[in-house]
Design a protein around this motif. Structure first.
Motif, PDB file in Angstrom:
ATOM      1  N   LEU A 266      -7.395  -6.086  10.860  1.00 41.44           N
ATOM      2  CA  LEU A 266      -7.324  -6.226   9.298  1.00 41.44           C
ATOM      3  C   LEU A 266      -6.882  -4.975   8.485  1.00 41.44           C
ATOM      4  CD1 LEU A 266     -10.830  -7.804   8.126  1.00 41.44           C
ATOM      5  CD2 LEU A 266      -8.648  -8.731   7.983  1.00 41.44           C
ATOM      6  N   SER A 267      -5.780  -4.907   7.857  1.00 41.89           N
ATOM      7  CA  SER A 267      -5.275  -3.873   7.012  1.00 41.89           C
ATOM      8  C   SER A 267      -5.292  -4.434   5.606  1.00 41.89           C
ATOM      9  CB  SER A 267      -3.923  -3.553   7.656  1.00 41.89           C
ATOM     10  OG  SER A 267      -3.724  -3.181   8.960  1.00 41.89           O
TER      11      SER A 267
ATOM     12  N   HIS B  64      -2.788   9.773  11.196  1.00 39.47           N
ATOM     13  CA  HIS B  64      -3.019  10.589   9.823  1.00 39.47           C
ATOM     14  C   HIS B  64      -3.258   9.800   8.735  1.00 39.47           C
ATOM     15  CE1 HIS B  64      -2.445  14.497  11.473  1.00 39.47           C
ATOM     16  NE2 HIS B  64      -1.474  14.090  12.336  1.00 39.47           N
ATOM     17  N   VAL B  65      -4.460   9.780   8.155  1.00 42.25           N
ATOM     18  CA  VAL B  65      -4.831   9.233   6.876  1.00 42.25           C
ATOM     19  C   VAL B  65      -5.584  10.073   5.661  1.00 42.25           C
ATOM     20  CG1 VAL B  65      -5.856   7.259   5.637  1.00 42.25           C
ATOM     21  CG2 VAL B  65      -4.966   6.893   8.219  1.00 42.25           C
TER      22      VAL B  65
ATOM     23  N   ILE C 149      -7.645  -0.907  10.511  1.00 38.59           N
ATOM     24  CA  ILE C 149      -6.673   0.148  10.574  1.00 38.59           C
ATOM     25  C   ILE C 149      -5.544  -0.066   9.684  1.00 38.59           C
ATOM     26  CG2 ILE C 149      -7.363   0.539  13.062  1.00 38.59           C
ATOM     27  CD1 ILE C 149      -4.849  -0.921  13.962  1.00 38.59           C
ATOM     28  N   ASP C 150      -4.568   0.930   9.666  1.00 38.92           N
ATOM     29  CA  ASP C 150      -3.556   0.908   8.608  1.00 38.92           C
ATOM     30  C   ASP C 150      -2.314   0.427   9.190  1.00 38.92           C
ATOM     31  OD1 ASP C 150      -2.382   3.005  10.120  1.00 38.92           O
ATOM     32  OD2 ASP C 150      -2.594   4.184   8.254  1.00 38.92           O
ATOM     33  N   TRP C 151      -1.196   0.250   8.627  1.00 34.55           N
ATOM     34  CA  TRP C 151       0.105  -0.557   9.346  1.00 34.55           C
ATOM     35  C   TRP C 151       0.541   0.651  10.301  1.00 34.55           C
ATOM     36  CZ3 TRP C 151       4.467   2.681   9.237  1.00 34.55           C
ATOM     37  CH2 TRP C 151       4.570   3.701   8.455  1.00 34.55           C
ATOM     38  N   GLN C 152       0.440   1.756  10.240  1.00 33.97           N
ATOM     39  CA  GLN C 152       0.797   2.688  11.531  1.00 33.97           C
ATOM     40  C   GLN C 152       0.020   2.438  12.662  1.00 33.97           C
ATOM     41  OE1 GLN C 152       1.402   7.157  10.226  1.00 33.97           O
ATOM     42  NE2 GLN C 152      -0.252   6.362   8.409  1.00 33.97           N
TER      43      GLN C 152
ATOM     44  N   GLU D 130       2.054   1.110   1.627  1.00 37.49           N
ATOM     45  CA  GLU D 130       1.299   0.375   2.573  1.00 37.49           C
ATOM     46  C   GLU D 130       1.689  -1.062   2.218  1.00 37.49           C
ATOM     47  OE1 GLU D 130      -2.928   1.502   1.939  1.00 37.49           O
ATOM     48  OE2 GLU D 130      -2.827   2.897   3.382  1.00 37.49           O
ATOM     49  N   ILE D 131       1.529  -1.382   1.145  1.00 36.14           N
ATOM     50  CA  ILE D 131       1.946  -2.856   0.752  1.00 36.14           C
ATOM     51  C   ILE D 131       3.228  -3.252   1.023  1.00 36.14           C
ATOM     52  CG2 ILE D 131       2.379  -4.387  -1.186  1.00 36.14           C
ATOM     53  CD1 ILE D 131      -0.254  -3.164  -2.644  1.00 36.14           C
ATOM     54  N   SER D 132       4.322  -2.167   1.112  1.00 38.75           N
ATOM     55  CA  SER D 132       5.613  -2.329   1.331  1.00 38.75           C
ATOM     56  C   SER D 132       5.867  -2.960   2.818  1.00 38.75           C
ATOM     57  CB  SER D 132       6.566  -1.236   1.409  1.00 38.75           C
ATOM     58  OG  SER D 132       6.180  -0.267   2.208  1.00 38.75           O
ATOM     59  N   HIS D 133       4.820  -2.922   3.820  1.00 40.23           N
ATOM     60  CA  HIS D 133       4.705  -3.166   5.132  1.00 40.23           C
ATOM     61  C   HIS D 133       4.216  -4.673   5.278  1.00 40.23           C
ATOM     62  CE1 HIS D 133       6.128   0.712   7.003  1.00 40.23           C
ATOM     63  NE2 HIS D 133       5.356   1.239   5.848  1.00 40.23           N
ATOM     64  N   TRP D 134       4.185  -5.289   4.429  1.00 41.29           N
ATOM     65  CA  TRP D 134       3.128  -6.604   4.631  1.00 41.29           C
ATOM     66  C   TRP D 134       3.961  -7.556   5.384  1.00 41.29           C
ATOM     67  CZ3 TRP D 134       5.631 -11.264   3.138  1.00 41.29           C
ATOM     68  CH2 TRP D 134       6.720 -11.047   2.649  1.00 41.29           C
TER      69      TRP D 134
END
Length: 210
Positions: free
Chosen positions: A16-17, A81-82, A108-111, A161-165
């Motif tokens: 889930l991101s 890194h966040v 976790i995030d997109w990275q 972050e949204i740009s990686h949807w």
């Protein structure tokens, strides 16, 4: 009639991101409460514990030196890194759960998601969007825990972050937590039924048809 045992299933990695404030932590907690077959991956982090957080339950809180040693011993499936801190998913915990047939939920995030995809192409990736950027800012502000400068930084990071949807398998708008949970749970249950995840399915079918 076949005496072959019913096919079992290997555990899956369920990611889930979302940008901060879009609700992934809330949906994650609700999913864990609704489904006993999935467990949260407890990440290691160098950030300090917040009030009410417990080490080993919310995060494994470690020093920068400890995190460096874990990197040297290849202890992470992914790390990133966040907001000036480091977070990492512990390899041994996740692998043990998967091998035992337990699904693992990763917040976790997109990275981190990109790193995991390179290691295990079979992961399930879900991205949660806010209904609007104005609503996202309202949610961040209503927390009452961050300064205006911090909120501004989170909003800037949210747009990035949204740009990686498009890198995700499923993209949901979280405009209602209960409705969003139902959609997330439906995705999880459908992914569990994929033939590629059923151990021994080929032998089971052969036994059925002789």
């Amino acid at each position: 009639m076949s005496d072959s045992p019913s096919p079992k299933r290997r555990g899956l990695l369920f990611v889930l991101s979302s940008p901060s404030g879009a609700g992934k932590s809330t949906i994650a907690r609700m999913l864990l409460a609704a489904d006993t077959q999935i467990a949260m991956s407890v990440s290691a982090t160098t950030r300090p514990a917040r009030e009410g957080e417990v080490s080993g339950r919310d995060y494994h809180f470690v020093t920068d030196e400890e995190f460096d040693r874990m990197l040297e011993t290849d202890s992470f499936l992914e790390w990133a890194h966040v907001f000036g801190r480091r977070y990492g998913t512990l390899r041994n915990e996740v692998v043990r759960s998967i091998e035992n047939g337990c699904d693992v939920l990763l917040d976790i995030d997109w990275q981190g998601t990109q790193q995991l995809k390179q290691i295990d192409p079979d992961i399930v990736r879900v991205f949660l969007l806010p209904p609007s950027m104005a609503e996202l800012e309202r949610r961040l502000t209503s927390r009452g825990t961050d300064s205006e400068d911090v909120i501004r930084g989170r909003m800037e990071r949210a747009a990035a972050e949204i740009s990686h949807w498009a890198e995700y398998d499923y993209v949901l708008v979280n405009d209602n937590a209960d409705a969003c949970l139902r959609r997330v749970h439906t995705i999880l249950e459908a992914e569990r039924l994929k033939a590629s995840r059923r151990i021994g399915l080929t032998d089971f079918v052969r036994g059925l048809i002789g």
